[in-house]
Design a protein around this motif. Structure first.
Motif, PDB file in Angstrom:
ATOM      1  N   LEU A 171       5.453   0.238  -5.855  1.00  0.00           N
ATOM      2  CA  LEU A 171       5.614   1.360  -4.934  1.00  0.00           C
ATOM      3  C   LEU A 171       5.715   0.877  -3.490  1.00  0.00           C
ATOM      4  O   LEU A 171       6.501   1.410  -2.695  1.00  0.00           O
ATOM      5  CB  LEU A 171       4.444   2.331  -5.093  1.00  0.00           C
ATOM      6  CG  LEU A 171       4.387   3.073  -6.432  1.00  0.00           C
ATOM      7  CD1 LEU A 171       3.077   3.830  -6.573  1.00  0.00           C
ATOM      8  CD2 LEU A 171       5.572   4.032  -6.579  1.00  0.00           C
ATOM      9  N   ALA A 172       4.925  -0.127  -3.134  1.00  0.00           N
ATOM     10  CA  ALA A 172       4.977  -0.680  -1.783  1.00  0.00           C
ATOM     11  C   ALA A 172       6.343  -1.284  -1.497  1.00  0.00           C
ATOM     12  O   ALA A 172       6.895  -1.132  -0.398  1.00  0.00           O
ATOM     13  CB  ALA A 172       3.873  -1.722  -1.602  1.00  0.00           C
ATOM     14  N   GLY A 201      -4.710  -3.661  -4.518  1.00  0.00           N
ATOM     15  CA  GLY A 201      -3.282  -3.606  -4.238  1.00  0.00           C
ATOM     16  C   GLY A 201      -2.995  -3.017  -2.867  1.00  0.00           C
ATOM     17  O   GLY A 201      -2.177  -3.544  -2.099  1.00  0.00           O
ATOM     18  N   MET A 202      -3.662  -1.922  -2.552  1.00  0.00           N
ATOM     19  CA  MET A 202      -3.458  -1.283  -1.253  1.00  0.00           C
ATOM     20  C   MET A 202      -3.856  -2.219  -0.116  1.00  0.00           C
ATOM     21  O   MET A 202      -3.138  -2.342   0.889  1.00  0.00           O
ATOM     22  CB  MET A 202      -4.255   0.022  -1.182  1.00  0.00           C
ATOM     23  CG  MET A 202      -3.840   1.081  -2.194  1.00  0.00           C
ATOM     24  SD  MET A 202      -2.189   1.784  -1.906  1.00  0.00           S
ATOM     25  CE  MET A 202      -2.558   2.934  -0.575  1.00  0.00           C
ATOM     26  N   GLU A 203      -4.985  -2.895  -0.271  1.00  0.00           N
ATOM     27  CA  GLU A 203      -5.436  -3.832   0.754  1.00  0.00           C
ATOM     28  C   GLU A 203      -4.482  -5.014   0.883  1.00  0.00           C
ATOM     29  O   GLU A 203      -4.145  -5.441   1.989  1.00  0.00           O
ATOM     30  CB  GLU A 203      -6.850  -4.323   0.423  1.00  0.00           C
ATOM     31  CG  GLU A 203      -7.923  -3.257   0.557  1.00  0.00           C
ATOM     32  CD  GLU A 203      -9.276  -3.738   0.066  1.00  0.00           C
ATOM     33  OE1 GLU A 203      -9.359  -4.910  -0.402  1.00  0.00           O
ATOM     34  OE2 GLU A 203     -10.247  -2.950   0.134  1.00  0.00           O
ATOM     35  N   HIS A 204      -4.043  -5.538  -0.260  1.00  0.00           N
ATOM     36  CA  HIS A 204      -3.176  -6.718  -0.250  1.00  0.00           C
ATOM     37  C   HIS A 204      -1.856  -6.441   0.461  1.00  0.00           C
ATOM     38  O   HIS A 204      -1.341  -7.317   1.182  1.00  0.00           O
ATOM     39  CB  HIS A 204      -2.908  -7.180  -1.678  1.00  0.00           C
ATOM     40  CG  HIS A 204      -2.070  -8.425  -1.768  1.00  0.00           C
ATOM     41  ND1 HIS A 204      -2.599  -9.687  -1.651  1.00  0.00           N
ATOM     42  CD2 HIS A 204      -0.728  -8.592  -1.950  1.00  0.00           C
ATOM     43  CE1 HIS A 204      -1.623 -10.583  -1.754  1.00  0.00           C
ATOM     44  NE2 HIS A 204      -0.485  -9.945  -1.942  1.00  0.00           N
ATOM     45  N   LEU A 207      -1.762  -1.399   3.075  1.00  0.00           N
ATOM     46  CA  LEU A 207      -1.617   0.056   3.030  1.00  0.00           C
ATOM     47  C   LEU A 207      -2.975   0.730   3.188  1.00  0.00           C
ATOM     48  O   LEU A 207      -3.989   0.224   2.692  1.00  0.00           O
ATOM     49  CB  LEU A 207      -0.970   0.483   1.709  1.00  0.00           C
ATOM     50  CG  LEU A 207       0.390  -0.154   1.397  1.00  0.00           C
ATOM     51  CD1 LEU A 207       0.891   0.316   0.040  1.00  0.00           C
ATOM     52  CD2 LEU A 207       1.401   0.177   2.481  1.00  0.00           C
ATOM     53  N   PRO A 208      -3.021   1.879   3.858  1.00  0.00           N
ATOM     54  CA  PRO A 208      -4.303   2.562   4.075  1.00  0.00           C
ATOM     55  C   PRO A 208      -4.853   3.177   2.789  1.00  0.00           C
ATOM     56  O   PRO A 208      -4.109   3.782   2.014  1.00  0.00           O
ATOM     57  CB  PRO A 208      -3.951   3.656   5.092  1.00  0.00           C
ATOM     58  CG  PRO A 208      -2.497   3.928   4.860  1.00  0.00           C
ATOM     59  CD  PRO A 208      -1.891   2.603   4.485  1.00  0.00           C
ATOM     60  N   ILE A 209      -6.147   2.984   2.557  1.00  0.00           N
ATOM     61  CA  ILE A 209      -6.818   3.614   1.417  1.00  0.00           C
ATOM     62  C   ILE A 209      -7.488   4.880   1.932  1.00  0.00           C
ATOM     63  O   ILE A 209      -8.447   4.824   2.694  1.00  0.00           O
ATOM     64  CB  ILE A 209      -7.867   2.674   0.793  1.00  0.00           C
ATOM     65  CG1 ILE A 209      -7.205   1.380   0.320  1.00  0.00           C
ATOM     66  CG2 ILE A 209      -8.579   3.369  -0.367  1.00  0.00           C
ATOM     67  CD1 ILE A 209      -8.204   0.328  -0.150  1.00  0.00           C
TER      68      ILE A 209
END
Length: 339
Positions: A171-172, A201-204, A207-209
Motif C-alpha cells: 500500500l505504501a 510496517g507503518m514505522e518502517h 507512515l503515521p500510526i
C-alpha cells in the motif's frame, strides 16, 4: 496401493494435473483441486515418501473452525495433514469441539484412554482450560497459531507479522499514507502478531500510526459495519484486514456506502481462502499455504515423537495482488525509505 495414475484414470485427467492438484499448484482451478483431493482421500492415496514402521492413532481436535467445505479455512489444513499421515499409515480421527460449550475433556486422560499417540489442535480460539492442560502434557502435540512452553508441544503457523508488513509495504508503494487496520479479537495471539506487523510496517515506511484508524473486531464479516464508516470519516484511503472474512465485510460495507474499491479506497485481506479470488473486486490478500501447514504439522508431530524438541515453526506467507488495491486519488508522491 492407490497411485497418482489411478486417480488420474478415475477422473479422466492427466497425471501432471492430478500431481499439481495434490500439491496445491496455483495453475489448477479450485474445482479441479477439490475434486483431486477428495478423490485421493476416498481412494486411500498415500504419497510414496515414507514407509510406515508402525501404525499410530492420531487425534485432531478442531474448535470453532470450518473444515468440511473447500471454502472453509480448515479444509486444506486437514487434507494436507491426512495426506501426510497416510504416507506413514497413521490412523487419523477428527474430533470437533464447540466453543460455546464447556470443555469437559481432560486432554491427557482422553488421549491415553483412546490409545492416541499424538494430537493436533486447531481452532480460531481454543478453550483456555484446554490450553492450560498442554503446559504439562506428555502427549506429543502440535498446535496451530498458539504457543505453549512444553518440550512435548510445538506450534505451527505462518509469520503473521511478516504477512501484514508486506501488505503495508504494498500500500505504501502505491502511495497510501493514511492506512487503517481492522483486526480480530485483541486477546488472540494471531491478532497481536498481525497488529505488530502493521505497526512495524507503518514505522518502517515512515507512515503515521493513528489509533483512530485501528479497530478490534472479530474474525467475521459482520464486525466491519462497526468500523468502516469511522475509518472513512477519518480519511483512510486503505484498510488492511486481519482476515479475508473481515475484508469481505469491509467490501460489503463500502458498497453500501456507495464507495468504489479500489478507486475510492483499497482493501487487503489475510488468508487467501477461495472467496478472496471471487470477491467483487477480487481481493488482494496475504496467502497462507494451508496444505503445507497440514503437511508440516505431521512432520512436527513425528519429530516430537522422536524426542526432538521444537518450539515453533513459521511458514513464510506471500502477498497475492489482485484488483482491490490501487493508487489513492490525488496522491502526492511518497518516497519510501531507501528510494
Amino acid at each position: 496401493m492407490t497411485t497418482i495414475r489411478d486417480i488420474a484414470k478415475k477422473l479422466n485427467l492427466s497425471v501432471s494435473t492430478v500431481s499439481k492438484g495434490l500439491n496445491g499448484a496455483s495453475d489448477v482451478s479450485e474445482e479441479t483441486r477439490r475434486l483431486v483431493l477428495d478423490t485421493a482421500l476416498k481412494m486411500g492415496y498415500a504419497p510414496r515418501q515414507a514407509r510406515a514402521v508402525e501404525s499410530l492413532k492420531i487425534c485432531v481436535f478442531i474448535e470453532n473452525m470450518g473444515y468440511e467445505q473447500i471454502e472453509q479455512f480448515g479444509y486444506d489444513i486437514i487434507v494436507g495433514f491426512k495426506l501426510a499421515a497416510a504416507a506413514k499409515q497413521w490412523d487419523v480421527s477428527i474430533v470437533p469441539m464447540a466453543l460455546n460449550q464447556e470443555n469437559s475433556i481432560q486432554y491427557e486422560e482422553y488421549m491415553r484412554a483412546n490409545h492416541y499417540s499424538a494430537g493436533f489442535l486447531l481452532g480460531f480460539k481454543l478453550h483456555d482450560d484446554f490450553l492450560s492442560q498442554l503446559e504439562k502434557t506428555t502427549v506429543p502435540t502440535v498446535l496451530l497459531d498458539n504457543v505453549i512452553y512444553n518440550k512435548n508441544v510445538a506450534c505451527l503457523g505462518v509469520d503473521n507479522q511478516q504477512g501484514i508488513f508486506r501488505a503495508v509495504q504494498h500500500l505504501a508503494e502505491l502511495g497510501h499514507t493514511s492506512i487503517a487496520m481492522l483486526n480480530g479479537e485483541p486477546q488472540s495471539r494471531v491478532s497481536s502478531e498481525r497488529l505488530n506487523g502493521f505497526r512495524l510496517g507503518m514505522e518502517h515506511f515512515g507512515l503515521p500510526i493513528r489509533e483512530e484508524l485501528i479497530g478490534h473486531g472479530d474474525f467475521t464479516a459482520d464486525c466491519a459495519a462497526r468500523f468502516v464508516g469511522r475509518f472513512v470519516e477519518a480519511g483512510a484511503t486503505a484498510i488492511v484486514c486481519a482476515s479475508d472474512l473481515i475484508a469481505h465485510g469491509v467490501l460489503r460495507e463500502l458498497y453500501r456506502m456507495g464507495l468504489r474499491v479500489p478507486q475510492d479506497i483499497s482493501v487487503v485481506g489475510f488468508d487467501d481462502i477461495p472467496i478472496a479470488a471471487y470477491a467483487t473486486p477480487p481481493l488482494t490478500t496475504v496467502h497462507q499455504d494451508r496444505l503445507a501447514i497440514g503437511k508440516n504439522a505431521c512432520l512436527l508431530m513425528e519429530q516430537i515423537m522422536q524426542g526432538n524438541c521444537i518450539n515453533r515453526l513459521l511458514l513464510i506467507p506471500e502477498l497475492v495482488i489482485r484488483e482491490s488495491t490501487g493508487k489513492p486519488r490525488n496522491a502526492s508522491p511518497h518516497h519510501l525509505p531507501g528510494q
